[in-house]
Design a protein around this motif. Sequence first.
Motif, mmCIF file in Angstrom:
data_model
loop_
_atom_site.group_PDB
_atom_site.id
_atom_site.type_symbol
_atom_site.label_atom_id
_atom_site.label_comp_id
_atom_site.label_asym_id
_atom_site.label_seq_id
_atom_site.Cartn_x
_atom_site.Cartn_y
_atom_site.Cartn_z
ATOM 1 N N CYS A 165 0.833 -1.214 0.000
ATOM 2 C CA CYS A 165 0.000 0.000 0.000
ATOM 3 C C CYS A 165 0.864 1.260 0.000
ATOM 4 N N GLU A 166 1.987 1.242 0.715
ATOM 5 C CA GLU A 166 2.922 2.385 0.661
ATOM 6 C C GLU A 166 3.263 2.721 -0.790
ATOM 7 N N HIS A 167 3.576 1.683 -1.558
ATOM 8 C CA HIS A 167 4.036 1.927 -2.933
ATOM 9 C C HIS A 167 2.886 2.296 -3.862
ATOM 10 N N LEU A 168 1.716 1.722 -3.653
ATOM 11 C CA LEU A 168 0.566 2.149 -4.458
ATOM 12 C C LEU A 168 0.267 3.626 -4.180
ATOM 13 N N ILE A 169 0.289 4.005 -2.909
ATOM 14 C CA ILE A 169 0.011 5.407 -2.543
ATOM 15 C C ILE A 169 1.074 6.327 -3.144
ATOM 16 N N ALA A 170 2.328 5.896 -3.124
ATOM 17 C CA ALA A 170 3.401 6.707 -3.721
ATOM 18 C C ALA A 170 3.138 6.922 -5.210
ATOM 19 N N ASP A 171 2.671 5.878 -5.894
ATOM 20 C CA ASP A 171 2.442 6.022 -7.336
ATOM 21 C C ASP A 171 1.195 6.867 -7.606
ATOM 22 N N TRP A 172 0.146 6.670 -6.817
ATOM 23 C CA TRP A 172 -1.052 7.522 -6.950
ATOM 24 C C TRP A 172 -0.672 8.992 -6.713
ATOM 25 N N THR A 173 0.247 9.209 -5.782
ATOM 26 C CA THR A 173 0.693 10.573 -5.457
ATOM 27 C C THR A 173 1.483 11.157 -6.628
ATOM 28 N N ARG A 174 2.374 10.351 -7.191
ATOM 29 C CA ARG A 174 3.168 10.794 -8.344
ATOM 30 C C ARG A 174 2.264 11.232 -9.488
ATOM 31 N N VAL B 77 5.439 -4.312 -6.332
ATOM 32 C CA VAL B 77 4.297 -4.827 -5.561
ATOM 33 C C VAL B 77 4.138 -6.327 -5.802
ATOM 34 N N CYS B 78 4.243 -6.742 -7.044
ATOM 35 C CA CYS B 78 4.097 -8.177 -7.357
ATOM 36 C C CYS B 78 5.235 -8.988 -6.738
ATOM 37 N N GLU B 79 6.455 -8.449 -6.732
ATOM 38 C CA GLU B 79 7.565 -9.138 -6.046
ATOM 39 C C GLU B 79 7.159 -9.485 -4.616
ATOM 40 N N HIS B 80 6.582 -8.519 -3.930
ATOM 41 C CA HIS B 80 6.274 -8.723 -2.510
ATOM 42 C C HIS B 80 5.053 -9.621 -2.315
ATOM 43 N N LEU B 81 4.081 -9.527 -3.191
ATOM 44 C CA LEU B 81 2.945 -10.454 -3.093
ATOM 45 C C LEU B 81 3.447 -11.887 -3.309
ATOM 46 N N ILE B 82 4.298 -12.076 -4.304
ATOM 47 C CA ILE B 82 4.829 -13.419 -4.594
ATOM 48 C C ILE B 82 5.658 -13.922 -3.406
ATOM 49 N N ALA B 83 6.434 -13.036 -2.789
ATOM 50 C CA ALA B 83 7.227 -13.437 -1.618
ATOM 51 C C ALA B 83 6.309 -13.915 -0.494
#
Lengths: 335, 335
Positions: free
Chosen positions: A160-169, B159-165
Amino acid sequence: MKLMVTGGAGFVGARLVRALLARGELQGRAIERIVIADQAAPPADLAADVRVEVRTGPLLSQVGALKDEAFDGVFHLASAVSGECEADFDLGLRSNLDTTRALLDALRARVEAGHAPARLVFSSSVAVFGPDASVPLPALVTDTTLPAPQTSYGTHKLVCEHLIADWTRKGFVDGRSARLMTVAVRPGRPNGAASSFFSGIIREPLAGEEAICPVDDTVSHPLTSVRATVDGLITVYEASREAFGGRLALNLPAVNVTVRQMLDALEAVAGPAVRARVRFERDERIAGIVAGWSRGATAERAAALGLRPEPDFATIIRQYIDDHAAHPTALRGLQ
Amino acid sequence: MKLMVTGGAGFVGARLVRALLARGELQGRAIERIVIADQAAPPADLAADVRVEVRTGPLLSQVGALKDEAFDGVFHLASAVSGECEADFDLGLRSNLDTTRALLDALRARVEAGHAPARLVFSSSVAVFGPDASVPLPALVTDTTLPAPQTSYGTHKLVCEHLIADWTRKGFVDGRSARLMTVAVRPGRPNGAASSFFSGIIREPLAGEEAICPVDDTVSHPLTSVRATVDGLITVYEASREAFGGRLALNLPAVNVTVRQMLDALEAVAGPAVRARVRFERDERIAGIVAGWSRGATAERAAALGLRPEPDFATIIRQYIDDHAAHPTALRGLQ
């Protein structure tokens, strides 16, 4: 201004709402309305405030409606806890991943309909860190330590941190992820979090009850008070993007202590008889989860925003006693 | 054994399938069937192999069926490329995030029905790395560099890397994420990837055509050949979990070169007249995306698996010429 606090009936959420209502403003603007979105009903004092609107029910079914409703800002705290997510994989996916995605989709739809992006503070967690066979966990995790989650809870927080970062970008939201340290002392009963004992070994002895510590007293962990956590969330909300510094998540401040130091502090505050109520009985499931956690943390970006950890764990215990002195049932673990 | 290759009709995917068919085995077991799942039809030589089954259509609609079908392993290469994802946010979410999630859900359903977990090799990307205001990008990104994606493509890969992990940790799949470096020289026409020019400035001049380079010749980037990439994917598939080393993604090997060094190699292989066909015309959109990319990479975990980068970029150019000498139309950019 109009705010939403998801998980606003929870321990941290309710304290956040109470602090926001007491301030009356955020970023210099009057708070006219706070929507508490939670599965549970909030404390009565919050529900009674004319500025508060309570929406009770599963968040996943609520957030879709946000695409048609204007919010200036959202504090997204709602979350299933780590132990629950380990026991029920689907619950974790739904509560912690799919709900955040649906929230982001709704906020994006507002922007694409021509509205300004909402400000979003996301409560991530120190649980994003862990050891991997390819990289050890450092003694202290920093803002720039490589995350390697060891639980589904930590994985979903990081995602979620990374999704939010991309939505922010992309300008769909003005997002800021803050990694909460483990909040202690929580009032009430133990919850499903594997970290629940960090509160239990203080709260139960203070209430005259025996407590079981499921890990060795050498276990070290970054802890924080609910006051410092609420302060951190509000400060992160009010920070300019420049002051926040990038789109990656930051650590909130922590007091790094061992279980033994926690119990020393308990004895210093409440006496040896209270400390003696803690019994050690190893729980392999919990000890295994905790073994993958950070032993301590630093918070350089938070410090640059003026956020400081509590001076020591005894201070946190005294805060807990002060906060709940008017509600002695809390100290008895009956709330 | 039965394998699926998503994106198996693409450039890397088709080369991977061809290599697998030529080997005839994987982990010492005969390959009886390879399902190519792709939006496009694969090259005729692959479709003609009796071991190959072609499933053409959007992957998101295909992967649900996998919960009722046994696969020993999946190479998940299907992906919308970076430029496409920047232009169409929903396309990126659907193709690169939701499809992988649906694939993981289906593979998990198999395990929960009592079957052994499938082995999964995921093609992640060097695009997970980037600079953030809170942390600079190092000169060379390593296996343990903190990812800070600067594109939706890079975000979804991470994100997919971490879901797969996490799926791997739970035993729902035996997942291994390998970060592909930028593959050059790609045959055919330019695609929507912002990195497309890394191939174009070699391929077009070799075919007698002019090429435009949209960035300065000081731009440095980790490149690799399709041969080394296919080798890497197969090696990662065959590695034991111990040898793979943890659940985090690893970097595949790269040759770190500047655009100028690429053109020097082109001149060394094909002469100054060919090099002279490259014209510099800055494209701010592409230059902006590339500015957020790694300037070079190391691959220590891949090296421990025996994987090495090509010795230099001239070798990669000669490979490209060899591979396509039998198909002169490819050298003319007409394939």
